[in-house]
Design an enzyme around this catalytic site. Structure first.
Site, mmCIF file in Angstrom:
data_model
loop_
_atom_site.group_PDB
_atom_site.id
_atom_site.type_symbol
_atom_site.label_atom_id
_atom_site.label_comp_id
_atom_site.label_asym_id
_atom_site.label_seq_id
_atom_site.Cartn_x
_atom_site.Cartn_y
_atom_site.Cartn_z
ATOM 1 C CB ILE A 47 0.646 -0.353 -7.662
ATOM 2 C CG1 ILE A 47 1.013 1.064 -8.122
ATOM 3 C CG2 ILE A 47 -0.695 -0.792 -8.222
ATOM 4 C CD1 ILE A 47 1.149 1.212 -9.622
ATOM 5 N N GLY A 62 6.756 3.616 -0.091
ATOM 6 C CA GLY A 62 8.129 3.686 0.410
ATOM 7 C C GLY A 62 8.258 4.920 1.275
ATOM 8 C CB SER A 63 11.194 6.627 2.707
ATOM 9 O OG SER A 63 11.846 6.716 1.444
ATOM 10 C CE1 TYR A 64 6.679 6.088 -3.316
ATOM 11 C CE2 TYR A 64 8.758 5.005 -2.797
ATOM 12 C CZ TYR A 64 7.472 4.947 -3.294
ATOM 13 O OH TYR A 64 6.966 3.756 -3.777
ATOM 14 C CB VAL A 88 3.231 4.341 -6.407
ATOM 15 C CG1 VAL A 88 2.929 4.313 -7.898
ATOM 16 C CG2 VAL A 88 4.553 5.067 -6.164
ATOM 17 C CG ASP A 142 17.060 5.278 -2.240
ATOM 18 O OD1 ASP A 142 15.868 5.442 -1.937
ATOM 19 O OD2 ASP A 142 17.796 4.422 -1.709
HETATM 20 C C1 LIG Z 1 2.626 -5.349 -9.789
HETATM 21 O O1 LIG Z 1 2.502 -4.292 -10.644
HETATM 22 C C2 LIG Z 1 3.102 -3.104 -10.319
HETATM 23 C C3 LIG Z 1 3.361 -2.229 -11.356
HETATM 24 C C4 LIG Z 1 3.983 -1.003 -11.095
HETATM 25 C C5 LIG Z 1 4.358 -0.668 -9.793
HETATM 26 C C6 LIG Z 1 5.038 0.652 -9.569
HETATM 27 O O2 LIG Z 1 5.080 1.464 -10.467
HETATM 28 C C7 LIG Z 1 5.660 0.946 -8.277
HETATM 29 C C8 LIG Z 1 6.366 2.095 -8.017
HETATM 30 N N1 LIG Z 1 6.480 3.069 -9.008
HETATM 31 C C9 LIG Z 1 7.304 4.184 -8.969
HETATM 32 C C10 LIG Z 1 8.137 4.486 -7.866
HETATM 33 C C11 LIG Z 1 8.962 5.631 -7.942
HETATM 34 O O3 LIG Z 1 9.805 6.006 -6.932
HETATM 35 C C12 LIG Z 1 10.081 5.079 -5.909
HETATM 36 C C13 LIG Z 1 8.955 6.428 -9.080
HETATM 37 C C14 LIG Z 1 9.851 7.629 -9.195
HETATM 38 O O4 LIG Z 1 9.873 8.483 -8.286
HETATM 39 O O5 LIG Z 1 10.518 7.709 -10.235
HETATM 40 C C15 LIG Z 1 8.124 6.139 -10.143
HETATM 41 C C16 LIG Z 1 7.310 5.009 -10.085
HETATM 42 CL CL1 LIG Z 1 6.293 4.631 -11.429
HETATM 43 C C17 LIG Z 1 4.103 -1.544 -8.760
HETATM 44 C C18 LIG Z 1 3.475 -2.772 -9.008
#
Ligand SMILES: COc1ccc(C(=O)/C=C\Nc2cc(OC)c(C(=O)O)cc2Cl)cc1
Length: 313
Positions: free
Chosen positions: A21, A24-26, A29, A161
């Site tokens: 879902i 990224g560079s990290y 997810v 960031d």
């Molecule tokens: C369409 O529906 C969607 C519902 C949720 C998502 C989603 O959650 C995406 C990234 N999530 C995250 C990224 C993070 O870093 C960059 C961190 C962190 O490191 O804090 C935590 C989370 Cl959760 C995507 C699409």
């Protein structure tokens, strides 16, 4: 972490991994279903080797061995630093910061799994977009982000960031700031361990050097040469928040260039230009310009942003 690959999905302990879902560079997810509490979570998959590479390049030469300061134990296992960093993030609890639920770290697994609360609508905005937010929506999202950032700074953590794709939207329209990536503090005095790798700082501010984050969102002072040049982590977050607010209402970032050196030059020298459309209120333009002062000494600070007329309107 018991991992068995059955016919169609990966199971990590009580979590059943589903579709990707975010990325990224990290890393990536994945959506994860917790069979115990029947809830959905966002599971961030981090490659341990990639994390080590980041730290290794910053590692100082081991100090000369003598009895009082024998080489820090961390040299043997830099991953301990990541765990120290993550232990800091686990303590965070605020409605506008994504909640880290647990970390799955199996020494035999190349990956580290960070289990976050599922924020239903994902990133607020992917830029560039031809459908920027109207001022009222931007106002609501900006205020939530400001509260989340204020909480991180209060916890002595700088994000480094801040950008729209790192801001997540819940199904009731609340914004949650994602966690800061592990950063490297070069300053021995600020290092929490012998090799600081945390966004956590002591004293009043994080004195950072080097660049972490996304170029278009980086503050001018972070781009100035000179290895021994330190800049304020808080002021850097305010700059990125200013670029983010500009992107909310305009749909693009103010400084764009495919060539990184030219981009740095624009960030350091060019004025902020507001396009003919969409027309922004005077108060909003004033706030954006206040957060994007090239000189961090003249830039609005978080407590001044909080009381700005556009924010309190
Ligand atoms: C369409 O529906 C969607 C519902 C949720 C998502 C989603 O959650 C995406 C990234 N999530 C995250 C990224 C993070 O870093 C960059 C961190 C962190 O490191 O804090 C935590 C989370 Cl959760 C995507 C699409």
């Amino acid at each position: 972490v018991s991992q068995q690959r059955s016919e169609s999905y990966i199971q990590l302990n009580q979590y059943r991994l589903m579709e990707e879902i975010g990325q990224g560079s990290y890393g990536i997810v994945k959506l994860a279903y917790n069979e115990e509490d029947k809830n959905l979570y966002a599971l961030k998959v981090l490659d341990k080797m990639k994390l080590l590479k980041n730290f290794a390049c910053f590692r100082q030469p081991p100090p000369r061995r003598n009895k009082e300061n024998a080489a820090p134990s961390v040299l043997k296992n830099p991953l301990q630093l990541v765990q120290k960093e993550i232990a800091i993030l686990k303590k965070l609890s605020h409605p506008n910061v994504v909640k880290l639920v647990e970390v799955l770290d199996d020494p035999n697994d190349n990956y580290l799994y960070m289990v976050f609360e599922f924020v239903e609508k994902g990133s607020i905005l992917e830029i560039p977009t031809d459908k920027p937010l109207d001022e009222d929506t931007a106002w609501s999202y900006f205020r939530d982000t400001l509260c989340g950032l204020e909480y991180l700074h209060y916890q002595k953590i700088v994000h480094r960031d801040i950008k729209p794709s790192n801001l997540l939207l819940s199904d009731i329209g609340q914004v949650k700031v994602s966690h800061p990536k592990p950063t490297i503090n070069h300053l021995p005095s600020l290092q929490i361990a012998d090799f600081g790798v945390s966004c956590e700082f002591e004293g009043i501010d994080a004195f950072l050097s080097g660049t972490a984050g996304t170029p278009a969102f980086m503050a001018p002072e972070a781009l100035t040469e000179g290895a021994n040049h330190f800049y304020s982590g808080r002021a850097q977050d305010i700059w990125s928040l200013g670029i983010t607010l500009y992107a909310f209402v305009i749909g693009t970032v103010p400084f764009v260039d495919n060539y990184i050196i030219a981009l740095h030059k624009k960030i350091k020298n060019d004025p902020i230009i507001f396009p003919e459309a969409p027309v922004l209120s005077e108060a909003l333009q004033d706030l954006i310009l206040g957060m994007l002062k090239k000189d961090p000494g003249h830039r609005l600070m978080l407590h001044e942003v909080k009381v700005h007329t556009w924010v309190t309107r």
